[in-house]
Design an enzyme around this catalytic site. Structure first.
Site, short mmCIF file in Angstrom:
data_model
loop_
_atom_site.label_atom_id
_atom_site.label_comp_id
_atom_site.label_asym_id
_atom_site.label_seq_id
_atom_site.Cartn_x
_atom_site.Cartn_y
_atom_site.Cartn_z
N LYS A 132 -6.16 4.27 8.40
CA LYS A 132 -5.05 5.10 7.92
C LYS A 132 -5.42 6.58 7.95
O LYS A 132 -4.61 7.43 8.33
CB LYS A 132 -4.66 4.67 6.50
CG LYS A 132 -4.01 3.29 6.44
CD LYS A 132 -3.80 2.85 5.00
CE LYS A 132 -3.18 1.46 4.92
NZ LYS A 132 -3.02 0.98 3.54
N SER A 175 0.82 -1.21 0.00
CA SER A 175 0.00 0.00 0.00
C SER A 175 0.86 1.26 0.00
O SER A 175 0.33 2.37 -0.12
CB SER A 175 -0.95 0.01 1.20
OG SER A 175 -0.24 0.04 2.41
#
Length: 621
Positions: free
Chosen positions: A552, A509
């Site tokens: 996140k 990611s």
């Protein structure tokens, strides 16, 4: 009722979870695992083995217990172990209907007691006669009479067998069971699983304990005509798995001492019945550690089921979560019921934890922890019902270790300014990552490009554990860099540093973060440090979806960042709670040039780079 709350609750109208009916049967309390429930029902009727594979907290042990309730009612049996006069080290096994075992043992004990009383009466009569005869015939020899009496008592102890040696031992007692037995043998060592024979420190001189009295049943024997549940089955040794396979095939297994140094190792009973249904469970890695023959046995004579992690966010499934909260309150028995607004917040949390658009999490053990924490808070405040504010407080308290570590990580990095939240820097990007499964962190990434030290080719040089991830990401990025910048990085060394790397950060990611940092370093264009980003990247420059976007974004908010870039496909996965809503600008992107447009500092270099992107895209069209 507020329409939004009514919609979240799936249309249910209630004042508190006290008004919500909780099913009596365990199988009806299982939520979101329809495929597994169907397999368990079939396996219970046909007496098949089952293997449940899935994440922790998805209901594997609950399904195993439910299976014991579903098994067809049949005559349970008690198991007795008798002494063997021909071979004391091979005790005999006998089966009797449930409840009869106690009666038989009591009858033997009563008979042994009567015999012992008669024996003791005879011995003491003999002792008194000896002493009396000595006193009457020659009083001076009284001391010899007493010595003779003591010798008689000692001889009776060593040479006359004890009557209780023939009393059988009740190995498995099912007298108080209404349904089929359920044995959880998770983490059991060999003796607890297959039975054992205790060590006898006194092995001679009439002080020894009979072999049959030292025999102890294992979980496989107590599960006879019931269910044996073993979670994390791959933690069993290969030897134990082989024995378990033998027990499954033969439906009987002798009990012997498990330690070679114990006197019990010499004892081996006749085969003890163990006709059980095995419910094995574990995560995906459990398959790697399983004995191939054991798995083949389950596969050939039963069902393999993969447990769902999430379920669709439909009104029916939201109603099931309402019932779940009611079930947890009833099971706990120590916390108050929840009002509708508190339940609605729990369902919102289920959406957030799913990490997937239009889905609800099925990791209900963790969600149950939040329910109990909210209940404890309400109880400590003297409230007779759990309200919305109690759930909101619980969400702050009931954080996982990873979330607590992430909070400390961000706090310490702020103190030492390991990540920058304002201004512009060349080759530096604020990436985002996830620790464990539920905690987000800001992961600063720094890139530097230098001429290659090798004459043959350039290298990717990265820190520690992230070497492999970084290399893979840069290999994908290299195609984009060659295409859009016209630079060949094969004659360059790309240095990548993950600042303050935290153990447990995995996945790709960080691909768009690495790409942005490398392009910034090559072109010398500064990057906006108030922006964080996450996303995977294809070799064609497409930004691909990743997991944990909500966590996140929350980490970026906590770090004080102003913007966050995420893949466009993840925009529906963002489920921020009221505390974080509106505190950061979320920018969805679908291509790497969109990322660069948002984060690179305006100027001639950026304009020249972006014009290359546009030219190539127009040429492609």
């Amino acid at each position: 009722m507020n329409e939004e709350v009514r919609e979240i609750l799936g249309g249910l109208d209630f004042e508190s979870t006290k008004d919500v009916a909780v099913p009596e049967r365990l199988i009806d309390q299982v939520i979101g695992q329809d495929h597994a429930v169907e397999a368990i029902k079939k396996a219970a009727v046909q007496k098949r083995h089952v293997m449940l594979i899935g994440s922790p907290g998805t209901g594997k042990s609950m399904l195993a217990k439910a299976m014991a309730e579903l098994l067809p009612k049949e005559e349970l049996e008690d198991i007795l172990v008798y002494p063997n006069p021909q071979d004391p080290n091979q005790p005999k096994i006998r089966l009797v209907p449930a409840g009869k075992g106690r009666e038989i043992v009591e009858a033997y004990k009563e008979e042994a007691m009567k015999k012992a009383q008669a024996r003791n009466f005879l011995i003491f009569t003999l002792v008194f006669l000896v002493i009396g005869y000595t006193v009457l015939t020659n009083p001076g020899n009284l001391i010899w009479g007493i010595i003779a009496a003591v010798l008689i008592l000692m001889m009776s102890r060593y040479f006359i067998p004890r009557e209780d040696r023939n009393v059988p031992k009740l190995l498995v007692d099912n007298s108080d069971k209404v349904t089929a037995p359920f044995e959880d043998a998770t983490g059991a060592h060999a003796g607890a699983l297959f039975g054992d024979v205790r060590h006898d420190p006194f092995q001679s001189g009439g002080l020894e304990t009979p072999a049959h009295e030292r025999v102890e049943a294992g979980a496989i024997h107590r599960a006879h005509k019931g269910v044996l549940y073993i979670d994390e089955i791959n933690t069993l040794t290969i030897e134990s798995q082989q024995k378990l396979l033998t027990a499954l095939q033969d439906k009987k297994f002798p009990i012997t001492g498990q330690s070679e140094r114990s006197s019990g190792a010499m004892v081996r009973t006749e085969p003890v019945p163990c006709d059980f249904i095995l419910v094995a469970a574990g995560n995906l890695d459990a398959l790697m550690g399983m004995h191939p023959a054991l798995r083949s046995r389950i596969e050939g004579y039963g069902y393999e089921v993969y447990m769902n992690d999430t379920m669709p966010d439909t009104p029916e499934n939201r109603q099931k979560l309402v019932r779940f909260v009611a079930q947890e309150v009833v099971k706990d028995g120590k916390i108050p019921h929840f009002d509708k607004y508190a339940v609605a917040e729990i369902i919102k949390e289920a959406r957030r934890r799913a990490g997937r658009r239009n889905h609800l999490t099925l990791r209900l053990r963790e969600l149950g922890g939040l329910v109990r924490t909210a209940g404890d808070i309400a109880k400590s405040e003297g409230s007779d019902i759990v309200r919305l504010e109690h759930v909101l407080k619980a969400k702050k308290i009931a954080k996982t270790i990873e979330e607590q570590l992430a909070d400390k990580y961000i706090e310490r990095r702020k103190d030492y300014k390991l990540f920058i939240t304002e201004g512009y820097e060349v080759g530096r990007v604020n990436g985002l990552a996830v620790i464990g499964e539920s905690a987000g962190i800001v992961l600063p990434i720094i890139a530097e490009v230098t001429p290659s030290m090798s004459k043959s080719e350039g290298r990717v040089i990265a820190t520690g554990r992230l070497q492999e991830i970084a290399r893979e990401a840069v290999m994908n990025v290299s195609a984009i860099i060659k295409k859009y910048t016209g630079r060949d990085i094969s004659n360059m060394d790309v240095h990548i540093q993950f600042v303050g790397t935290y153990e447990g950060v995995e996945g790709d990611s960080a691909s768009i973060s690495i790409a942005t940092a490398v392009i910034s370093a090559i072109e010398g264009i500064p990057v906006d440090q108030s922006v964080a980003m996450t996303g995977s990247l294809s070799v064609k420059g497409e930004v691909l979806p990743v997991g944990g976007v909500t966590q996140k974004i929350e980490a970026a908010i906590q770090a004080g960042l102003k913007k966050v870039i995420i893949p466009k496909d993840n925009i529906d996965d963002v489920l921020l709670d009221a505390e974080h809503e509106g505190k950061i600008e979320v920018i969805p992107v679908s291509r790497i040039n969109e990322v660069l447009e948002h984060v690179l500092e305006d100027g001639k270099k950026k304009n020249r780079l972006m014009s290359k992107f546009k030219e190539l895209e127009l040429a492609a069209v």
